[in-house]
Write an enzyme that holds these catalytic residues in place. Sequence first.
Site, PDB file in Angstrom:
ATOM      1  N   SER A 116      42.664  31.733  41.314  1.00 53.49           N
ATOM      2  CA  SER A 116      42.012  32.535  40.291  1.00 53.49           C
ATOM      3  C   SER A 116      42.233  31.873  38.919  1.00 53.49           C
ATOM      4  O   SER A 116      41.818  30.739  38.712  1.00 53.49           O
ATOM      5  CB  SER A 116      42.542  33.970  40.323  1.00 53.49           C
ATOM      6  OG  SER A 116      41.735  34.832  39.570  1.00 53.49           O
TER       7      SER A 116
ATOM      8  N   ASP B 205      33.553  37.040  47.438  1.00 53.46           N
ATOM      9  CA  ASP B 205      34.357  37.192  46.222  1.00 53.46           C
ATOM     10  C   ASP B 205      33.456  37.691  45.093  1.00 53.46           C
ATOM     11  O   ASP B 205      32.621  36.956  44.581  1.00 53.46           O
ATOM     12  CB  ASP B 205      34.997  35.856  45.837  1.00 53.46           C
ATOM     13  CG  ASP B 205      36.070  35.999  44.760  1.00 53.46           C
ATOM     14  OD1 ASP B 205      36.063  37.026  44.048  1.00 53.46           O
ATOM     15  OD2 ASP B 205      36.905  35.090  44.623  1.00 53.46           O
TER      16      ASP B 205
ATOM     17  N   TYR C  40      50.598  30.162  37.479  1.00 49.47           N
ATOM     18  CA  TYR C  40      49.456  31.016  37.142  1.00 49.47           C
ATOM     19  C   TYR C  40      49.121  30.895  35.659  1.00 49.47           C
ATOM     20  O   TYR C  40      48.083  30.430  35.276  1.00 49.47           O
ATOM     21  CB  TYR C  40      49.749  32.462  37.525  1.00 49.47           C
ATOM     22  CG  TYR C  40      48.560  33.376  37.343  1.00 49.47           C
ATOM     23  CD1 TYR C  40      47.534  33.397  38.288  1.00 49.47           C
ATOM     24  CD2 TYR C  40      48.459  34.218  36.250  1.00 49.47           C
ATOM     25  CE1 TYR C  40      46.430  34.224  38.134  1.00 49.47           C
ATOM     26  CE2 TYR C  40      47.359  35.055  36.089  1.00 49.47           C
ATOM     27  CZ  TYR C  40      46.356  35.055  37.028  1.00 49.47           C
ATOM     28  OH  TYR C  40      45.266  35.876  36.857  1.00 49.47           O
TER      29      TYR C  40
ATOM     30  N   HIS D  24      38.308  37.912  46.925  1.00 46.90           N
ATOM     31  CA  HIS D  24      39.237  37.263  46.011  1.00 46.90           C
ATOM     32  C   HIS D  24      40.677  37.290  46.541  1.00 46.90           C
ATOM     33  O   HIS D  24      41.567  36.672  45.966  1.00 46.90           O
ATOM     34  CB  HIS D  24      39.164  37.940  44.642  1.00 46.90           C
ATOM     35  CG  HIS D  24      39.697  37.112  43.524  1.00 46.90           C
ATOM     36  ND1 HIS D  24      39.182  35.872  43.202  1.00 46.90           N
ATOM     37  CD2 HIS D  24      40.725  37.320  42.651  1.00 46.90           C
ATOM     38  CE1 HIS D  24      39.855  35.369  42.183  1.00 46.90           C
ATOM     39  NE2 HIS D  24      40.789  36.229  41.833  1.00 46.90           N
TER      40      HIS D  24
END
Length: 673
Positions: free
Chosen positions: A530, A613, A450, A648
């Site tokens: 993301s 989203d 991430y 999302h």
Amino acid sequence: MSITFKSNLVEDFHGTAVADPYRWLEDPNSKETIQWGKEMQSRCEAYFSRTTNSKEDKERLTELWNYPKHFVPKKVESRLFYQKNDGLQNQAILYVEDNNSESVVIDPNQLSTDGTVALTNFAISPSSELVAYATSESGSDWQTIRIRKVETGEDLGDYLQWVKFTTIAWNPDNSGFYYNRFPQPGTIDPADEGCHNKVYFHQIGTDQSADILIHEQPENKELMFSPFISADKNYLGLHVSFGTAAENRIYIKSLDSNESFIRLLDKQDAEYSYITNIGTTFYFKTTLAAPKGRIISIDLQQSSQDNWKEIVPEQNDVMDSVKFINGHFVIVFLHDAHHQIHMYNQNGTKMKNLDLPILGSLTDISGSAEETEFYFGLTSFLFPTIVYKYDFITSQLEVFGQSDISFEVEQYETNQVFYTSKDGTKVPMFLTHKKGLALNSENPVILYAYGGFNISLTPSFNPALLRWLENGGVYAVANLRGGSEYGEDWHRAGMLEKKQNVFDDFISAAEWLIQENYTNKHKLSIMGGSNGGLLVAACMVQRPDLYGAVICRVPVIDMLRYHKFTIGRYWIPEYGTAENPEHFPFLYAYSPLHNIKQGELYPPVLIATAESDDRVVPAHAKKFAATLVEKANPDSTVVLRLEAKAGHGLGKPTSKLIDEWVDFYAFLDKELN
């Protein structure tokens, strides 16, 4: 509109001309975008029609997902409230246990036929008789709040709208609650609909139009306010934040006062998290002069910084969270990206460590100052969440909720390794695989990360990954800079102008896995969502030679315009903005959309997004796919998976999660051979 259509739009950024030929895809409702989407969907369907093993994968994933999922309970009065999913239910159900009798409070599966209405937030009234609960449709961040009677399951007439990222704080007298919301659409400039957050008090049984405005700061329209009630029920507090910045403010006022809030901590110079208060003495976890965190106390009557007291100093490990339970500070520390629990008394003297049964992560912890017990959830890559209860009186730890899964866990293992990044920084990585794995360079690998927003990737359980492991795969999770694994310094080393460090860390992880003979570049896949979607997209563009496949989920792609969509402006403290001439060069240098090379052979990429989203709009994924189709070598595989009635990831139903992973594995099986 043809897939290959390009406009001639060019924008000037501080003297640099930047083409944006697919900006028309930013309008999701135009005929051109809809037609383009249909063409890409046809390509996607054609691609998956040529894959194999989907039937077997779906059957096995359904079996692996079918186990009871337990959540940490919260005790209110004499009742225990908790969520639980029996196995394949689309949404977890909220239960109450009273006198050893369990009953359903809210079953969100009854709110829609396809499971796309999710229970996203709830708060129990102090009397335990009412629950204020928020629901979301199709994965949207927008929610509505209702109130339900716990005893009868009957909803009152209250209905609150324009709610996003809200906190619900019940008044101690049970008359209503404080909450934060945005203005009604149409009452302000559409560009400001994600601004002007305000705090209101809602009295039970009244219309939302009668809600009492408690706080607003129109001069700082981008501030967010999260209300909380103090532990002693005497104060109303506000956690005040600017976008996703780690630094925040704290405002306090007496509940029985009509005066304005005391802006106790208003410099936004560090993170401050309220823990508890004893009278006018308030305790906070903070990163001020302590990037790994410490506990301080502030007396409201002598609140100047000269009078602050340090209760628990900064440690070698990161202070991840703190609760005050039974007169103890129960502190969750991060030690090399996994959790440990230490207990300190009110004066800051260490009392004991709570030995955890496995190397893993705390999913939640609940308890109060008056209680002699607390509950917490513990999970890992190989074990679903186990809920434990700790008793202060007996010092005993017992299991409250546990699940059996159809998987031979003892045949697998998780190890932690440390590798060196490009600039010499040591970075940890978890590796999960079958015991006795042969280091023959032939193992298929999913490398996940991430790297941003102060978020740590600690061990977590995903039943879908068990399918990967039992088929001989390796699951690797790298703890990149940008997260909070080693405190605020680690976070800052991966944000703004230092964002390239995050990509270098990830690329180095991939190189290490190849060098150590876990895999080869043809068997190595990368995955992120993301901000992690930005990560894998940037690394794919920077090192297309290094990977066999890329799964890029709900990604942030256009770094020059991301802040112009929905809540994108909240991320400016993390990324910067191209409108700032000092920020534009580093954003332009790594923005995946703007660094795709003409004729480059890119690894096969599956770009997964969702039409609903409203956090990272699908325009990012669409523009990325369109540019790759145009510029990449014709032999490059570009698949856009555009999902309907999903967002999302918030509240995504089990059925959609399974279908998503069926496609992921079909893609990996095909592209990694």
